[in-house]
Design a protein around this motif. Structure first.
Motif, PDB file in Angstrom:
ATOM      1  N   SER A  22       0.828  -1.211   0.000  1.00 19.97           N
ATOM      2  CA  SER A  22       0.000   0.000   0.000  1.00 19.97           C
ATOM      3  C   SER A  22       0.861   1.259   0.000  1.00 19.97           C
ATOM      4  O   SER A  22       0.567   2.225  -0.710  1.00 19.97           O
ATOM      5  CB  SER A  22      -0.928   0.015   1.218  1.00 19.97           C
ATOM      6  OG  SER A  22      -1.908  -0.975   1.108  1.00 19.97           O
ATOM      7  N   THR A  26       0.753   4.024  -2.981  1.00 21.47           N
ATOM      8  CA  THR A  26       0.380   5.421  -2.782  1.00 21.47           C
ATOM      9  C   THR A  26       1.486   6.364  -3.237  1.00 21.47           C
ATOM     10  O   THR A  26       1.219   7.416  -3.809  1.00 21.47           O
ATOM     11  CB  THR A  26      -0.009   5.708  -1.318  1.00 21.47           C
ATOM     12  OG1 THR A  26       1.055   5.333  -0.449  1.00 21.47           O
ATOM     13  CG2 THR A  26      -1.270   4.958  -0.926  1.00 21.47           C
ATOM     14  N   GLN A  58      -7.579  10.739   0.048  1.00 24.03           N
ATOM     15  CA  GLN A  58      -7.627   9.461   0.745  1.00 24.03           C
ATOM     16  C   GLN A  58      -8.265   8.434  -0.169  1.00 24.03           C
ATOM     17  O   GLN A  58      -9.405   8.596  -0.613  1.00 24.03           O
ATOM     18  CB  GLN A  58      -8.420   9.587   2.035  1.00 24.03           C
ATOM     19  CG  GLN A  58      -8.421   8.325   2.863  1.00 24.03           C
ATOM     20  CD  GLN A  58      -9.189   8.506   4.161  1.00 24.03           C
ATOM     21  OE1 GLN A  58      -9.878   9.493   4.360  1.00 24.03           O
ATOM     22  NE2 GLN A  58      -9.081   7.535   5.027  1.00 24.03           N
ATOM     23  N   CYS A  61      -6.468   2.370  -0.428  1.00 22.48           N
ATOM     24  CA  CYS A  61      -5.149   1.851  -0.044  1.00 22.48           C
ATOM     25  C   CYS A  61      -4.364   2.804   0.853  1.00 22.48           C
ATOM     26  O   CYS A  61      -3.299   2.441   1.339  1.00 22.48           O
ATOM     27  CB  CYS A  61      -4.345   1.536  -1.288  1.00 22.48           C
ATOM     28  SG  CYS A  61      -4.073   2.986  -2.291  1.00 22.48           S
ATOM     29  N   ASN A  63      -3.505   7.263   2.031  1.00 26.25           N
ATOM     30  CA  ASN A  63      -3.432   8.658   1.600  1.00 26.25           C
ATOM     31  C   ASN A  63      -2.421   8.819   0.483  1.00 26.25           C
ATOM     32  O   ASN A  63      -1.311   8.313   0.569  1.00 26.25           O
ATOM     33  CB  ASN A  63      -3.050   9.556   2.764  1.00 26.25           C
ATOM     34  CG  ASN A  63      -4.122   9.615   3.827  1.00 26.25           C
ATOM     35  OD1 ASN A  63      -5.301   9.401   3.550  1.00 26.25           O
ATOM     36  ND2 ASN A  63      -3.740   9.877   5.046  1.00 26.25           N
ATOM     37  N   VAL A  64      -2.828   9.549  -0.561  1.00 26.80           N
ATOM     38  CA  VAL A  64      -1.950   9.846  -1.684  1.00 26.80           C
ATOM     39  C   VAL A  64      -1.694  11.342  -1.682  1.00 26.80           C
ATOM     40  O   VAL A  64      -2.631  12.138  -1.774  1.00 26.80           O
ATOM     41  CB  VAL A  64      -2.580   9.414  -3.033  1.00 26.80           C
ATOM     42  CG1 VAL A  64      -1.704   9.835  -4.200  1.00 26.80           C
ATOM     43  CG2 VAL A  64      -2.823   7.912  -3.051  1.00 26.80           C
TER      44      VAL A  64
END
Length: 97
Positions: A22, A26, A58, A61, A63-64
């Motif tokens: 994950s 991200t 968010q 998978c 927070n990006v």
């Protein structure tokens, strides 16, 4: 990544690997968004870039985070080309599930 052997159980190993995957996803997704922002700005090279700032969305998978450019449109409006392209509303916290 830790080896499977370093975990006490298969479940523990699976959870650790999922966390790591994950995190990789991200980070890669944020990099891809920044590249798309760069491409969009190159297509609109006549619009002055005012500055770059960070946004976090968010996803399932995690927070990006990514940096995007604020540009001045021909009519004087300020906009983030990437956010407009993605259909993200200005100033809202985004949660995509």
């Amino acid at each position: 990544m830790n080896s499977l052997k370093s975990h006490q159980s298969f479940l523990e190993a699976e959870q650790d690997i999922m966390i790591q995957v994950s995190q990789l996803f991200t980070k890669a997704f944020g990099t891809a968004l920044e590249e798309l922002d760069r491409e969009l700005c190159l297509e609109q090279s006549d619009q002055p870039i005012l500055h770059r700032d960070q946004r976090t969305i968010q996803l399932v998978c995690g927070n990006v985070s990514y940096r995007r450019r604020l540009v001045e449109q021909e009519d004087g409006r300020h906009s983030y080309l990437l956010d407009e392209y993605l259909g993200l509303n200005r100033g809202l916290d985004i949660q995509i599930y």
